[in-house]
Design an enzyme around this catalytic site. Structure first.
Site: not given
Ligand code: AP5
Length: 225
Positions: A179, A134, A95, A20, A168
């Protein structure tokens, strides 16, 4: 034909590691939209020690969702900024069904609606390796991976030239498993919601980053035409 007038509102749905953040940053470049990541906003609140950050910190580190009221307050603040008028890519929001309803209400009050909700479809098993490898630039936030996306010059950010990187605290196998559970229990049901609304697009996100970027560009060009 687009369902909405500009500005566009694009939602990226997908479990941890689906790409994402990676794709949202590319879509910013490709379409001039603004990435709004609730994960990034909450991490900034934690770093700043705000009330929202204090409520979010332990939950985030354990891989649980942050309460809807905290997330909505942080997002509303960000959506009041002027740059949002260019259109947004919502990365990690909504979410929960309550967040989706709040978003619908917020947009309706501004005469807007969701332009496209894109579900990045991946295998859970591959996500732990993606997330564990990552790292990001500590200066500009550009994202990298130990195997799949390394900087062109080792140790130096492609985007800003910084030599400082960070990882992170929630990127460990145990927390990623939590997660993923939260994603399937709370967020995956939103796929059916947006399908019913007629704005859902499913994209296979297991291939190379560049190929997914191209597919997303096609999908969004059609949705925003
Ligand atoms: P990356 O692009 O970073 O993946 P991502 O989908 O953004 O993953 P996240 O781990 O950031 O998602 P998340 O939803 O768990 O975390 P968030 O910060 O939103 O890619 C990952 C890695 O893979 C990178 O190294 C990239 O280079 C690589 N990659 C990407 N595409 C690839 C491909 N095609 N092939 C190979 N490699 C690839 O949330 C964190 C925390 O915040 C949550 O757990 C929760 O506690 C809280 N939170 C956030 N939003 C909310 C909400 N709306 N409601 C409640 N809690 C929330």
């Amino acid at each position: 034909m687009s369902r909405t007038a500009a500005p566009a509102v694009v939602i990226l749905l997908g479990p941890p590691g689906a790409g994402k953040g990676t794709q949202a940053r590319m879509l910013e470049e490709d379409f001039g939209l603004v990435q709004l990541s609730t994960g990034d906003l909450l991490r900034a609140a934690v770093a700043a020690g705000t009330e929202a950050g204090k409520r979010a910190k332990a939950l985030m580190n354990a891989g649980h969702l942050v309460p809807d009221d905290v997330v909505l307050a942080v997002l509303r603040d960000r959506m009041a900024a002027p740059d949002v008028s260019r259109g947004v890519i919502l990365d990690g929001f909504p979410r929960t069904t309550r967040q989706a309803a709040a978003l619908d209400g917020l947009l309706a009050s501004a005469g807007q609606a969701v332009s496209a909700a894109i579900s990045l479809e991946v295998d859970d098993a591959a996500m732990v390796a993606r997330v564990a490898g990552r790292f990001t630039c500590a200066s500009c936030g550009e994202g990298y991976h130990d195997s799949f996306k390394t900087p062109a010059h080792a140790g130096q950010c492609d985007a800003c030239g910084s030599t400082e990187f960070k990882r992170r605290p929630d990127d460990n196998p145990e927390t990623v498993a939590e997660r993923l559970k939260e994603y399937h229990a709370e967020t995956a049901p939103l796929i059916a919601h947006y399908e019913t609304e007629g704005v859902l697009h499913r994209v296979d996100a297991m291939g190379p980053i560049a190929g997914i970027r191209a597919e997303l560009a096609e999908v969004l060009s059609r949705a925003m035409a």
